[in-house]
Design a protein around this motif. Sequence first.
Motif, PDB file in Angstrom:
ATOM      1  N   ALA A   1     -32.198  34.149   9.140  1.00 31.66           N
ATOM      2  CA  ALA A   1     -31.128  33.591   8.300  1.00 31.66           C
ATOM      3  C   ALA A   1     -29.785  34.260   8.555  1.00 31.66           C
ATOM      4  CB  ALA A   1     -31.510  33.716   6.823  1.00 31.66           C
ATOM      5  N   SER A   2     -29.797  35.547   8.913  1.00 31.27           N
ATOM      6  CA  SER A   2     -28.535  36.255   9.146  1.00 31.27           C
ATOM      7  C   SER A   2     -27.809  35.699  10.367  1.00 31.27           C
ATOM      8  CB  SER A   2     -28.785  37.747   9.318  1.00 31.27           C
ATOM      9  OG  SER A   2     -29.597  38.000  10.449  1.00 31.27           O
ATOM     10  N   GLY A   3     -28.574  35.216  11.360  1.00 36.02           N
ATOM     11  CA  GLY A   3     -27.940  34.618  12.529  1.00 36.02           C
ATOM     12  C   GLY A   3     -27.194  33.345  12.177  1.00 36.02           C
ATOM     13  N   LEU A   4     -27.757  32.541  11.283  1.00 38.64           N
ATOM     14  CA  LEU A   4     -27.076  31.338  10.818  1.00 38.64           C
ATOM     15  C   LEU A   4     -25.809  31.696  10.049  1.00 38.64           C
ATOM     16  CD1 LEU A   4     -30.209  29.337   9.545  1.00 38.64           C
ATOM     17  CD2 LEU A   4     -29.056  29.152  11.770  1.00 38.64           C
ATOM     18  N   ALA A   5     -25.883  32.752   9.246  1.00 36.18           N
ATOM     19  CA  ALA A   5     -24.702  33.197   8.500  1.00 36.18           C
ATOM     20  C   ALA A   5     -23.645  33.745   9.450  1.00 36.18           C
ATOM     21  CB  ALA A   5     -25.112  34.253   7.479  1.00 36.18           C
ATOM     22  N   HIS A   6     -24.070  34.450  10.505  1.00 37.61           N
ATOM     23  CA  HIS A   6     -23.151  34.974  11.522  1.00 37.61           C
ATOM     24  C   HIS A   6     -22.337  33.840  12.139  1.00 37.61           C
ATOM     25  CE1 HIS A   6     -22.251  37.731  15.066  1.00 37.61           C
ATOM     26  NE2 HIS A   6     -21.997  36.538  15.579  1.00 37.61           N
ATOM     27  N   ARG A   7     -23.025  32.783  12.544  1.00 36.66           N
ATOM     28  CA  ARG A   7     -22.326  31.639  13.152  1.00 36.66           C
ATOM     29  C   ARG A   7     -21.383  30.975  12.162  1.00 36.66           C
ATOM     30  NH1 ARG A   7     -27.686  31.339  15.038  1.00 36.66           N
ATOM     31  NH2 ARG A   7     -27.866  31.718  17.279  1.00 36.66           N
ATOM     32  N   LEU A   8     -21.779  30.935  10.887  1.00 38.72           N
ATOM     33  CA  LEU A   8     -20.923  30.346   9.863  1.00 38.72           C
ATOM     34  C   LEU A   8     -19.644  31.169   9.692  1.00 38.72           C
ATOM     35  CD1 LEU A   8     -20.939  28.024   7.704  1.00 38.72           C
ATOM     36  CD2 LEU A   8     -21.716  29.745   6.075  1.00 38.72           C
ATOM     37  N   VAL A   9     -19.777  32.488   9.663  1.00 38.99           N
ATOM     38  CA  VAL A   9     -18.605  33.359   9.538  1.00 38.99           C
ATOM     39  C   VAL A   9     -17.654  33.156  10.716  1.00 38.99           C
ATOM     40  CG1 VAL A   9     -17.859  35.769   9.624  1.00 38.99           C
ATOM     41  CG2 VAL A   9     -19.710  35.108   8.097  1.00 38.99           C
ATOM     42  N   LEU A  10     -18.189  33.100  11.938  1.00 35.16           N
ATOM     43  CA  LEU A  10     -17.345  32.891  13.116  1.00 35.16           C
ATOM     44  C   LEU A  10     -16.638  31.546  13.061  1.00 35.16           C
ATOM     45  CD1 LEU A  10     -19.440  34.315  16.098  1.00 35.16           C
ATOM     46  CD2 LEU A  10     -17.656  35.441  14.754  1.00 35.16           C
ATOM     47  N   GLU A  11     -17.337  30.531  12.565  1.00 32.91           N
ATOM     48  CA  GLU A  11     -16.722  29.209  12.477  1.00 32.91           C
ATOM     49  C   GLU A  11     -15.586  29.194  11.464  1.00 32.91           C
ATOM     50  OE1 GLU A  11     -18.113  24.524  12.239  1.00 32.91           O
ATOM     51  OE2 GLU A  11     -19.609  26.131  12.198  1.00 32.91           O
ATOM     52  N   VAL A  12     -15.782  29.907  10.347  1.00 29.58           N
ATOM     53  CA  VAL A  12     -14.705  29.997   9.354  1.00 29.58           C
ATOM     54  C   VAL A  12     -13.514  30.747   9.936  1.00 29.58           C
ATOM     55  CG1 VAL A  12     -14.071  30.997   7.116  1.00 29.58           C
ATOM     56  CG2 VAL A  12     -16.258  29.831   7.381  1.00 29.58           C
ATOM     57  N   LEU A  13     -13.760  31.808  10.685  1.00 32.75           N
ATOM     58  CA  LEU A  13     -12.671  32.538  11.333  1.00 32.75           C
ATOM     59  C   LEU A  13     -11.946  31.641  12.326  1.00 32.75           C
ATOM     60  CD1 LEU A  13     -14.396  35.995  11.966  1.00 32.75           C
ATOM     61  CD2 LEU A  13     -12.514  35.515  10.381  1.00 32.75           C
ATOM     62  N   ASP A  14     -12.683  30.815  13.036  1.00 29.30           N
ATOM     63  CA  ASP A  14     -12.082  29.915  14.009  1.00 29.30           C
ATOM     64  C   ASP A  14     -11.257  28.817  13.342  1.00 29.30           C
ATOM     65  OD1 ASP A  14     -11.838  28.936  16.796  1.00 29.30           O
ATOM     66  OD2 ASP A  14     -12.975  27.218  16.042  1.00 29.30           O
ATOM     67  N   GLN A  15     -11.768  28.272  12.227  1.00 23.62           N
ATOM     68  CA  GLN A  15     -11.086  27.192  11.515  1.00 23.62           C
ATOM     69  C   GLN A  15      -9.937  27.708  10.650  1.00 23.62           C
ATOM     70  OE1 GLN A  15     -11.646  23.838  11.459  1.00 23.62           O
ATOM     71  NE2 GLN A  15     -13.525  23.673  12.666  1.00 23.62           N
ATOM     72  N   GLY A  16     -10.048  28.974  10.234  1.00 23.27           N
ATOM     73  CA  GLY A  16      -9.009  29.546   9.383  1.00 23.27           C
ATOM     74  C   GLY A  16      -9.257  29.354   7.905  1.00 23.27           C
ATOM     75  N   SER A  17     -10.310  28.619   7.555  1.00 23.33           N
ATOM     76  CA  SER A  17     -10.623  28.360   6.151  1.00 23.33           C
ATOM     77  C   SER A  17     -12.071  27.925   6.038  1.00 23.33           C
ATOM     78  CB  SER A  17      -9.707  27.271   5.581  1.00 23.33           C
ATOM     79  OG  SER A  17     -10.140  26.862   4.297  1.00 23.33           O
ATOM     80  N   ALA A  18     -12.691  28.284   4.917  1.00 29.49           N
ATOM     81  CA  ALA A  18     -14.089  27.907   4.710  1.00 29.49           C
ATOM     82  C   ALA A  18     -14.239  26.457   4.267  1.00 29.49           C
ATOM     83  CB  ALA A  18     -14.732  28.829   3.676  1.00 29.49           C
ATOM     84  N   GLY A  19     -13.187  25.858   3.719  1.00 32.95           N
ATOM     85  CA  GLY A  19     -13.287  24.507   3.164  1.00 32.95           C
ATOM     86  C   GLY A  19     -13.882  23.487   4.110  1.00 32.95           C
ATOM     87  N   PRO A  20     -13.265  23.242   5.270  1.00 25.86           N
ATOM     88  CA  PRO A  20     -13.816  22.210   6.166  1.00 25.86           C
ATOM     89  C   PRO A  20     -15.182  22.572   6.734  1.00 25.86           C
ATOM     90  CG  PRO A  20     -12.005  23.421   7.221  1.00 25.86           C
ATOM     91  CD  PRO A  20     -12.004  23.811   5.780  1.00 25.86           C
ATOM     92  N   VAL A  21     -15.449  23.861   6.896  1.00 26.09           N
ATOM     93  CA  VAL A  21     -16.742  24.289   7.433  1.00 26.09           C
ATOM     94  C   VAL A  21     -17.853  24.004   6.426  1.00 26.09           C
ATOM     95  CG1 VAL A  21     -18.074  26.245   8.309  1.00 26.09           C
ATOM     96  CG2 VAL A  21     -15.634  26.055   8.835  1.00 26.09           C
ATOM     97  N   ILE A  22     -17.603  24.375   5.169  1.00 26.12           N
ATOM     98  CA  ILE A  22     -18.596  24.131   4.121  1.00 26.12           C
ATOM     99  C   ILE A  22     -18.791  22.635   3.917  1.00 26.12           C
ATOM    100  CG2 ILE A  22     -19.135  24.445   1.675  1.00 26.12           C
ATOM    101  CD1 ILE A  22     -19.359  26.976   3.380  1.00 26.12           C
ATOM    102  N   ALA A  23     -17.708  21.882   3.974  1.00 30.91           N
ATOM    103  CA  ALA A  23     -17.809  20.428   3.804  1.00 30.91           C
ATOM    104  C   ALA A  23     -18.713  19.818   4.872  1.00 30.91           C
ATOM    105  CB  ALA A  23     -16.417  19.803   3.869  1.00 30.91           C
ATOM    106  N   GLU A  24     -18.566  20.289   6.114  1.00 29.75           N
ATOM    107  CA  GLU A  24     -19.390  19.742   7.194  1.00 29.75           C
ATOM    108  C   GLU A  24     -20.853  20.126   7.023  1.00 29.75           C
ATOM    109  OE1 GLU A  24     -20.351  17.462  10.301  1.00 29.75           O
ATOM    110  OE2 GLU A  24     -18.364  17.589   9.355  1.00 29.75           O
ATOM    111  N   GLU A  25     -21.109  21.355   6.552  1.00 26.94           N
ATOM    112  CA  GLU A  25     -22.488  21.781   6.305  1.00 26.94           C
ATOM    113  C   GLU A  25     -23.141  20.916   5.231  1.00 26.94           C
ATOM    114  OE1 GLU A  25     -24.298  24.504   7.839  1.00 26.94           O
ATOM    115  OE2 GLU A  25     -22.678  24.101   9.246  1.00 26.94           O
ATOM    116  N   LEU A  26     -22.413  20.686   4.157  1.00 25.30           N
ATOM    117  CA  LEU A  26     -22.952  19.879   3.063  1.00 25.30           C
ATOM    118  C   LEU A  26     -23.133  18.425   3.484  1.00 25.30           C
ATOM    119  CD1 LEU A  26     -20.902  21.321   0.061  1.00 25.30           C
ATOM    120  CD2 LEU A  26     -23.271  21.820   0.675  1.00 25.30           C
ATOM    121  N   ARG A  27     -22.190  17.926   4.268  1.00 21.32           N
ATOM    122  CA  ARG A  27     -22.290  16.542   4.743  1.00 21.32           C
ATOM    123  C   ARG A  27     -23.530  16.354   5.612  1.00 21.32           C
ATOM    124  NH1 ARG A  27     -17.751  13.384   8.475  1.00 21.32           N
ATOM    125  NH2 ARG A  27     -18.770  11.345   8.451  1.00 21.32           N
ATOM    126  N   ALA A  28     -23.877  17.383   6.379  1.00 21.03           N
ATOM    127  CA  ALA A  28     -25.054  17.315   7.251  1.00 21.03           C
ATOM    128  C   ALA A  28     -26.346  17.584   6.494  1.00 21.03           C
ATOM    129  CB  ALA A  28     -24.907  18.322   8.391  1.00 21.03           C
TER     130      ALA A  28
END
Length: 420
Positions: free
Chosen positions: A272-299
Amino acid sequence: MRDQEPGPGHPERRLTTKEAAELLGVKPETVYAYVSRGQLSSRRVAGGRGSTFDAQEVDRLARRNRRESNGSPGTGAEQSVRTRLTLIDQDRYYYRGVDATELAARHSYEEVAEWLWTGRLRTGAFTAPRASVEAARRAVDALPEHTGPTDRLRVAAIAAAVADPLRFDLSQDAVLGAARGLIPTLVAALPPKLPSHRDGGSLAQRLWGRLSWQPAAEAPLHVLDTALALLVDHDLAASTLAVRVAASARAHAYAAVTAGLGVIEGPLHGAASGLAHRLVLEVLDQGSAGPVIAEELRAGRRIPGLGHRLYTQEDPRARALFALLEEIPEAAPALAAARDIVATTARHTPLHANVDLALAVLTASCGMEASAGETVFAVARTAGWIAHALEEYGERPLRMRPSGLYVGPKPPRPLPRQGS
Protein backbone atom coordinates in the motif's frame (compact mmCIF):
# COMPACT_ATOMS: atom_id res chain seq x y z
CA MET A 1 -42.56 -28.84 17.50
CA ARG A 2 -39.65 -30.39 15.56
CA ASP A 3 -40.27 -32.73 12.68
CA GLN A 4 -39.28 -36.36 13.00
CA GLU A 5 -35.73 -37.50 12.29
CA PRO A 6 -35.04 -38.07 8.59
CA GLY A 7 -34.71 -41.61 7.38
CA PRO A 8 -35.67 -43.85 4.50
CA GLY A 9 -38.79 -42.42 2.97
CA HIS A 10 -38.76 -39.33 5.21
CA PRO A 11 -37.95 -35.75 4.19
CA GLU A 12 -35.11 -33.81 5.81
CA ARG A 13 -35.91 -32.47 9.27
CA ARG A 14 -36.90 -28.78 9.22
CA LEU A 15 -37.00 -26.26 12.05
CA THR A 16 -39.13 -23.16 12.44
CA THR A 17 -37.42 -19.81 13.00
CA LYS A 18 -38.24 -19.97 16.71
CA GLU A 19 -36.82 -23.47 17.04
CA ALA A 20 -33.65 -22.52 15.15
CA ALA A 21 -33.20 -19.45 17.37
CA GLU A 22 -33.59 -21.56 20.53
CA LEU A 23 -31.06 -24.11 19.35
CA LEU A 24 -28.57 -21.36 18.40
CA GLY A 25 -29.26 -19.36 21.56
CA VAL A 26 -29.98 -16.17 19.62
CA LYS A 27 -32.92 -13.92 18.76
CA PRO A 28 -35.06 -14.80 15.71
CA GLU A 29 -33.74 -11.77 13.80
CA THR A 30 -30.19 -13.08 14.28
CA VAL A 31 -31.18 -16.30 12.54
CA TYR A 32 -31.99 -14.26 9.42
CA ALA A 33 -28.66 -12.44 9.79
CA TYR A 34 -26.98 -15.85 9.55
CA VAL A 35 -28.95 -16.44 6.35
CA SER A 36 -27.86 -13.10 4.86
CA ARG A 37 -24.21 -13.94 5.63
CA GLY A 38 -24.52 -17.33 3.94
CA GLN A 39 -24.10 -19.27 7.20
CA LEU A 40 -27.58 -20.78 7.01
CA SER A 41 -29.98 -21.61 4.20
CA SER A 42 -33.72 -21.12 4.55
CA ARG A 43 -36.85 -22.23 2.78
CA ARG A 44 -40.11 -20.31 2.66
CA VAL A 45 -43.12 -22.09 4.20
CA ALA A 46 -45.47 -23.18 1.42
CA GLY A 47 -48.69 -21.16 1.49
CA GLY A 48 -47.74 -19.32 4.64
CA ARG A 49 -45.43 -16.79 6.28
CA GLY A 50 -42.01 -17.47 7.70
CA SER A 51 -39.17 -19.82 6.83
CA THR A 52 -37.87 -23.22 7.85
CA PHE A 53 -34.27 -24.35 8.32
CA ASP A 54 -32.38 -27.60 7.86
CA ALA A 55 -32.00 -29.03 11.37
CA GLN A 56 -28.60 -30.59 10.66
CA GLU A 57 -27.27 -27.31 9.28
CA VAL A 58 -28.52 -25.40 12.34
CA ASP A 59 -27.01 -28.01 14.63
CA ARG A 60 -23.60 -27.74 12.92
CA LEU A 61 -23.67 -23.94 13.24
CA ALA A 62 -24.68 -24.18 16.90
CA ARG A 63 -21.81 -26.56 17.65
CA ARG A 64 -19.37 -24.33 15.79
CA ASN A 65 -20.55 -21.25 17.70
CA ARG A 66 -20.11 -23.08 21.01
CA ARG A 67 -16.57 -24.11 20.05
CA GLU A 68 -15.65 -20.56 19.07
CA SER A 69 -17.09 -19.04 22.23
CA ASN A 70 -15.42 -21.60 24.48
CA GLY A 71 -12.09 -21.68 22.64
CA SER A 72 -11.87 -25.28 23.74
CA PRO A 73 -8.73 -27.30 22.98
CA GLY A 74 -8.78 -29.37 19.86
CA THR A 75 -11.39 -27.39 17.97
CA GLY A 76 -9.04 -25.21 15.95
CA ALA A 77 -11.80 -22.59 15.78
CA GLU A 78 -10.44 -19.73 17.90
CA GLN A 79 -11.38 -16.34 16.48
CA SER A 80 -9.22 -14.56 19.05
CA VAL A 81 -5.62 -15.51 19.74
CA ARG A 82 -4.12 -14.84 23.14
CA THR A 83 -0.89 -12.86 22.82
CA ARG A 84 1.48 -10.98 25.11
CA LEU A 85 3.06 -9.01 22.28
CA THR A 86 1.01 -6.09 20.98
CA LEU A 87 -2.08 -4.28 22.27
CA ILE A 88 -3.96 -1.74 20.15
CA ASP A 89 -6.27 0.39 22.28
CA GLN A 90 -7.80 3.87 22.01
CA ASP A 91 -5.72 4.98 19.01
CA ARG A 92 -2.45 3.89 20.63
CA TYR A 93 -0.50 0.66 20.51
CA TYR A 94 1.86 -1.05 22.91
CA TYR A 95 4.67 -3.60 22.73
CA ARG A 96 4.54 -5.79 25.85
CA GLY A 97 2.68 -2.99 27.66
CA VAL A 98 5.08 -0.20 26.63
CA ASP A 99 3.91 2.59 24.31
CA ALA A 100 5.35 1.55 20.94
CA THR A 101 5.84 5.07 19.61
CA GLU A 102 7.81 6.09 22.72
CA LEU A 103 9.86 2.89 22.54
CA ALA A 104 10.69 3.51 18.87
CA ALA A 105 11.63 7.12 19.60
CA ARG A 106 14.24 6.11 22.15
CA HIS A 107 15.56 2.77 20.91
CA SER A 108 16.88 1.26 17.70
CA TYR A 109 15.05 -1.26 15.58
CA GLU A 110 17.28 -4.04 16.89
CA GLU A 111 16.54 -3.12 20.51
CA VAL A 112 12.78 -2.92 19.89
CA ALA A 113 12.89 -6.33 18.20
CA GLU A 114 14.70 -7.80 21.20
CA TRP A 115 12.12 -6.26 23.53
CA LEU A 116 9.30 -7.88 21.58
CA TRP A 117 11.11 -11.22 21.50
CA THR A 118 12.31 -11.44 25.08
CA GLY A 119 10.96 -8.55 27.14
CA ARG A 120 14.54 -7.27 27.52
CA LEU A 121 16.39 -4.43 25.77
CA ARG A 122 19.37 -6.32 24.42
CA THR A 123 21.93 -4.15 22.64
CA GLY A 124 24.18 -5.21 19.79
CA ALA A 125 23.96 -5.47 16.03
CA PHE A 126 22.39 -8.36 14.17
CA THR A 127 25.01 -10.46 12.36
CA ALA A 128 24.39 -12.35 9.14
CA PRO A 129 26.26 -15.66 8.76
CA ARG A 130 28.54 -15.61 5.71
CA ALA A 131 27.15 -18.86 4.31
CA SER A 132 23.61 -17.55 4.65
CA VAL A 133 24.43 -14.28 2.86
CA GLU A 134 26.29 -16.02 0.04
CA ALA A 135 23.42 -18.45 -0.56
CA ALA A 136 20.83 -15.67 -0.46
CA ARG A 137 22.78 -13.42 -2.83
CA ARG A 138 23.31 -16.20 -5.36
CA ALA A 139 19.60 -16.99 -5.32
CA VAL A 140 18.52 -13.35 -5.59
CA ASP A 141 21.06 -12.52 -8.31
CA ALA A 142 19.57 -15.30 -10.44
CA LEU A 143 16.15 -13.61 -10.49
CA PRO A 144 14.97 -11.46 -13.44
CA GLU A 145 15.93 -7.80 -13.23
CA HIS A 146 12.31 -6.67 -12.86
CA THR A 147 11.74 -8.84 -9.77
CA GLY A 148 9.99 -6.95 -6.96
CA PRO A 149 11.43 -6.49 -3.47
CA THR A 150 9.15 -8.93 -1.68
CA ASP A 151 9.96 -11.66 -4.20
CA ARG A 152 13.66 -11.03 -3.57
CA LEU A 153 13.17 -11.21 0.18
CA ARG A 154 11.13 -14.40 -0.09
CA VAL A 155 13.78 -16.10 -2.21
CA ALA A 156 16.50 -14.85 0.16
CA ALA A 157 14.64 -16.33 3.13
CA ILE A 158 14.35 -19.71 1.41
CA ALA A 159 18.04 -19.70 0.49
CA ALA A 160 18.99 -18.75 4.06
CA ALA A 161 16.87 -21.63 5.36
CA VAL A 162 18.64 -24.13 3.14
CA ALA A 163 21.98 -22.82 4.43
CA ASP A 164 20.94 -23.43 8.05
CA PRO A 165 20.98 -27.14 8.97
CA LEU A 166 19.63 -26.32 12.45
CA ARG A 167 16.48 -24.62 11.16
CA PHE A 168 14.22 -27.39 12.47
CA ASP A 169 15.20 -26.65 16.08
CA LEU A 170 12.17 -24.74 17.39
CA SER A 171 13.57 -23.93 20.83
CA GLN A 172 13.54 -20.23 21.73
CA ASP A 173 17.33 -19.84 21.71
CA ALA A 174 17.63 -21.51 18.31
CA VAL A 175 14.81 -19.47 16.75
CA LEU A 176 16.17 -16.18 18.09
CA GLY A 177 19.63 -17.06 16.86
CA ALA A 178 18.19 -17.72 13.42
CA ALA A 179 16.23 -14.46 13.53
CA ARG A 180 19.29 -12.36 14.40
CA GLY A 181 20.95 -13.82 11.33
CA LEU A 182 17.99 -13.91 8.97
CA ILE A 183 16.99 -10.24 9.17
CA PRO A 184 20.43 -8.86 8.16
CA THR A 185 20.69 -11.63 5.55
CA LEU A 186 17.48 -10.39 3.93
CA VAL A 187 18.95 -6.89 3.76
CA ALA A 188 22.34 -8.06 2.49
CA ALA A 189 20.68 -10.05 -0.30
CA LEU A 190 19.12 -6.93 -1.82
CA PRO A 191 21.19 -5.23 -4.55
CA PRO A 192 22.85 -2.00 -3.34
CA LYS A 193 21.92 1.31 -4.94
CA LEU A 194 25.20 3.06 -4.16
CA PRO A 195 28.33 1.45 -5.64
CA SER A 196 30.34 2.72 -2.68
CA HIS A 197 27.97 1.19 -0.12
CA ARG A 198 29.60 -1.08 2.45
CA ASP A 199 27.72 -3.31 4.84
CA GLY A 200 28.16 -2.36 8.45
CA GLY A 201 26.60 -0.42 11.29
CA SER A 202 22.97 -0.61 12.27
CA LEU A 203 20.35 -2.46 10.26
CA ALA A 204 18.90 0.89 9.17
CA GLN A 205 22.30 1.95 7.80
CA ARG A 206 22.66 -1.30 5.87
CA LEU A 207 19.12 -1.07 4.53
CA TRP A 208 19.52 2.57 3.46
CA GLY A 209 22.15 1.62 0.88
CA ARG A 210 19.66 -0.84 -0.64
CA LEU A 211 16.89 1.74 -0.91
CA SER A 212 18.37 5.10 -1.86
CA TRP A 213 20.84 6.50 -4.36
CA GLN A 214 21.57 9.32 -1.90
CA PRO A 215 24.17 9.03 0.88
CA ALA A 216 22.62 8.49 4.30
CA ALA A 217 22.32 11.75 6.24
CA GLU A 218 21.77 11.50 9.99
CA ALA A 219 18.20 12.83 10.17
CA PRO A 220 16.67 10.72 7.35
CA LEU A 221 18.52 7.67 8.63
CA HIS A 222 16.96 8.23 12.05
CA VAL A 223 13.52 8.39 10.42
CA LEU A 224 14.18 5.08 8.66
CA ASP A 225 15.32 3.42 11.89
CA THR A 226 12.25 4.74 13.69
CA ALA A 227 9.98 3.53 10.88
CA LEU A 228 11.47 0.05 11.19
CA ALA A 229 10.87 0.05 14.95
CA LEU A 230 7.30 1.33 14.59
CA LEU A 231 6.48 -1.39 12.07
CA VAL A 232 7.89 -4.35 14.01
CA ASP A 233 4.43 -5.63 14.90
CA HIS A 234 0.77 -4.64 14.69
CA ASP A 235 -1.23 -7.42 16.33
CA LEU A 236 -2.79 -10.06 14.06
CA ALA A 237 -2.44 -8.41 10.67
CA ALA A 238 -3.11 -10.72 7.72
CA SER A 239 0.56 -11.62 7.21
CA THR A 240 1.03 -12.25 10.93
CA LEU A 241 -1.94 -14.60 10.99
CA ALA A 242 -0.36 -16.53 8.10
CA VAL A 243 2.85 -16.80 10.11
CA ARG A 244 0.98 -18.17 13.11
CA VAL A 245 -0.82 -20.72 10.95
CA ALA A 246 2.55 -21.91 9.64
CA ALA A 247 4.02 -22.01 13.15
CA SER A 248 0.95 -23.88 14.38
CA ALA A 249 1.86 -26.62 11.90
CA ARG A 250 5.40 -26.45 13.35
CA ALA A 251 6.99 -25.00 10.24
CA HIS A 252 10.46 -23.68 11.08
CA ALA A 253 11.06 -19.95 11.52
CA TYR A 254 12.29 -19.36 7.95
CA ALA A 255 9.19 -21.05 6.52
CA ALA A 256 6.94 -19.04 8.84
CA VAL A 257 8.58 -15.79 7.67
CA THR A 258 8.15 -16.91 4.06
CA ALA A 259 4.42 -17.37 4.72
CA GLY A 260 4.24 -13.79 5.97
CA LEU A 261 6.11 -12.49 2.94
CA GLY A 262 3.62 -14.24 0.69
CA VAL A 263 0.75 -12.24 2.21
CA ILE A 264 2.46 -8.89 2.67
CA GLU A 265 2.82 -8.40 -1.08
CA GLY A 266 -0.90 -7.62 -1.46
CA PRO A 267 -1.95 -4.04 -2.34
CA LEU A 268 -4.05 -3.86 0.84
CA HIS A 269 -1.09 -4.73 3.05
CA GLY A 270 2.64 -4.15 2.56
CA ALA A 271 2.38 -2.82 -0.99
CA ALA A 272 0.00 0.00 0.00
CA SER A 273 2.88 2.41 0.68
CA GLY A 274 4.00 2.10 -2.94
CA LEU A 275 0.58 3.23 -4.13
CA ALA A 276 0.74 6.17 -1.71
CA HIS A 277 4.26 7.00 -2.96
CA ARG A 278 3.01 7.28 -6.54
CA LEU A 279 0.07 9.39 -5.37
CA VAL A 280 2.39 11.83 -3.57
CA LEU A 281 4.60 12.16 -6.68
CA GLU A 282 1.55 12.79 -8.84
CA VAL A 283 0.34 15.53 -6.51
CA LEU A 284 3.80 17.12 -6.60
CA ASP A 285 3.73 16.94 -10.39
CA GLN A 286 0.21 18.41 -10.67
CA GLY A 287 0.82 21.03 -7.99
CA SER A 288 -2.42 20.21 -6.18
CA ALA A 289 -4.19 17.18 -4.76
CA GLY A 290 -7.61 18.21 -6.14
CA PRO A 291 -7.38 16.89 -9.71
CA VAL A 292 -5.41 13.82 -8.60
CA ILE A 293 -7.99 12.82 -5.99
CA ALA A 294 -10.81 13.53 -8.43
CA GLU A 295 -9.28 11.14 -10.98
CA GLU A 296 -8.81 8.43 -8.34
CA LEU A 297 -12.42 8.70 -7.24
CA ARG A 298 -13.67 8.81 -10.82
CA ALA A 299 -11.82 5.55 -11.51
CA GLY A 300 -13.47 3.99 -8.47
CA ARG A 301 -10.17 3.54 -6.60
CA ARG A 302 -9.73 3.99 -2.87
CA ILE A 303 -7.25 6.68 -1.86
CA PRO A 304 -4.08 4.95 -0.59
CA GLY A 305 -2.45 6.10 2.62
CA LEU A 306 -5.70 7.05 4.32
CA GLY A 307 -7.79 5.37 7.01
CA HIS A 308 -7.19 2.38 9.22
CA ARG A 309 -9.81 0.03 10.62
CA LEU A 310 -8.10 -0.06 14.05
CA TYR A 311 -7.78 3.70 14.55
CA THR A 312 -10.51 6.34 14.66
CA GLN A 313 -8.00 9.20 14.36
CA GLU A 314 -4.57 9.46 12.75
CA ASP A 315 -2.47 6.31 12.80
CA PRO A 316 0.00 6.83 15.71
CA ARG A 317 2.82 5.44 13.53
CA ALA A 318 2.10 8.10 10.90
CA ARG A 319 1.95 10.81 13.53
CA ALA A 320 5.37 9.83 14.90
CA LEU A 321 6.99 9.72 11.46
CA PHE A 322 5.43 12.99 10.29
CA ALA A 323 6.86 14.74 13.38
CA LEU A 324 10.35 13.53 12.46
CA LEU A 325 9.95 14.35 8.77
CA GLU A 326 9.03 17.93 9.64
CA GLU A 327 12.62 18.39 10.83
CA ILE A 328 14.02 17.45 7.39
CA PRO A 329 13.93 20.35 4.87
CA GLU A 330 14.12 18.00 1.88
CA ALA A 331 10.90 16.32 2.99
CA ALA A 332 8.87 19.55 3.06
CA PRO A 333 7.37 19.29 -0.48
CA ALA A 334 6.30 15.65 -0.07
CA LEU A 335 4.98 16.40 3.41
CA ALA A 336 2.90 19.29 2.04
CA ALA A 337 1.57 17.02 -0.72
CA ALA A 338 0.54 14.43 1.87
CA ARG A 339 -1.31 17.03 3.92
CA ASP A 340 -3.02 18.27 0.77
CA ILE A 341 -4.17 14.71 0.05
CA VAL A 342 -5.62 14.37 3.55
CA ALA A 343 -7.35 17.77 3.45
CA THR A 344 -8.77 17.29 -0.05
CA THR A 345 -10.09 13.81 0.66
CA ALA A 346 -11.66 15.01 3.93
CA ARG A 347 -14.20 16.93 1.86
CA HIS A 348 -15.39 13.58 0.50
CA THR A 349 -14.93 11.37 3.57
CA PRO A 350 -13.16 12.07 6.90
CA LEU A 351 -10.17 9.73 6.66
CA HIS A 352 -6.91 10.26 8.52
CA ALA A 353 -3.36 9.52 7.40
CA ASN A 354 -1.98 6.07 8.04
CA VAL A 355 1.59 4.79 8.15
CA ASP A 356 1.61 4.07 4.40
CA LEU A 357 1.31 7.78 3.65
CA ALA A 358 4.10 8.59 6.10
CA LEU A 359 6.33 5.96 4.47
CA ALA A 360 5.48 7.48 1.09
CA VAL A 361 6.73 10.87 2.25
CA LEU A 362 9.96 9.31 3.49
CA THR A 363 10.61 7.32 0.32
CA ALA A 364 9.55 10.07 -2.09
CA SER A 365 11.79 12.67 -0.43
CA CYS A 366 14.89 10.49 0.01
CA GLY A 367 15.63 9.28 -3.50
CA MET A 368 13.90 5.92 -3.13
CA GLU A 369 11.71 3.95 -5.50
CA ALA A 370 7.99 3.45 -4.91
CA SER A 371 8.63 -0.11 -3.76
CA ALA A 372 10.99 1.01 -0.98
CA GLY A 373 8.18 1.32 1.56
CA GLU A 374 7.20 -2.29 0.91
CA THR A 375 10.80 -3.33 1.61
CA VAL A 376 10.89 -1.34 4.86
CA PHE A 377 7.59 -2.89 5.91
CA ALA A 378 8.68 -6.45 5.16
CA VAL A 379 12.10 -6.21 6.81
CA ALA A 380 10.65 -4.53 9.90
CA ARG A 381 7.74 -6.94 10.28
CA THR A 382 10.03 -9.98 10.07
CA ALA A 383 10.94 -9.39 13.72
CA GLY A 384 7.27 -9.36 14.70
CA TRP A 385 6.64 -12.53 12.74
CA ILE A 386 9.42 -14.25 14.64
CA ALA A 387 7.86 -13.13 17.93
CA HIS A 388 4.47 -14.53 16.92
CA ALA A 389 6.03 -17.77 15.68
CA LEU A 390 7.72 -18.20 19.06
CA GLU A 391 4.40 -17.66 20.84
CA GLU A 392 2.69 -20.16 18.58
CA TYR A 393 5.39 -22.79 19.15
CA GLY A 394 4.36 -22.63 22.82
CA GLU A 395 0.74 -23.47 22.00
CA ARG A 396 -0.76 -26.85 21.13
CA PRO A 397 0.05 -27.73 17.50
CA LEU A 398 -2.41 -27.39 14.62
CA ARG A 399 -4.86 -25.28 16.61
CA MET A 400 -5.19 -22.86 13.68
CA ARG A 401 -7.65 -25.15 11.93
CA PRO A 402 -11.08 -23.55 11.53
CA SER A 403 -14.01 -25.65 10.39
CA GLY A 404 -15.53 -24.88 7.02
CA LEU A 405 -19.27 -24.27 6.78
CA TYR A 406 -20.21 -26.22 3.67
CA VAL A 407 -22.84 -24.44 1.54
CA GLY A 408 -22.49 -26.46 -1.69
CA PRO A 409 -24.88 -29.03 -3.19
CA LYS A 410 -26.11 -31.60 -0.69
CA PRO A 411 -24.64 -35.08 -1.13
CA PRO A 412 -24.92 -37.70 -2.31
CA ARG A 413 -24.90 -36.63 -5.95
CA PRO A 414 -24.40 -38.93 -8.96
CA LEU A 415 -20.96 -39.09 -10.51
CA PRO A 416 -20.54 -36.40 -13.19
CA ARG A 417 -20.47 -37.49 -16.81
CA GLN A 418 -17.52 -36.73 -19.06
CA GLY A 419 -17.89 -33.26 -20.56
CA SER A 420 -20.76 -32.26 -18.31
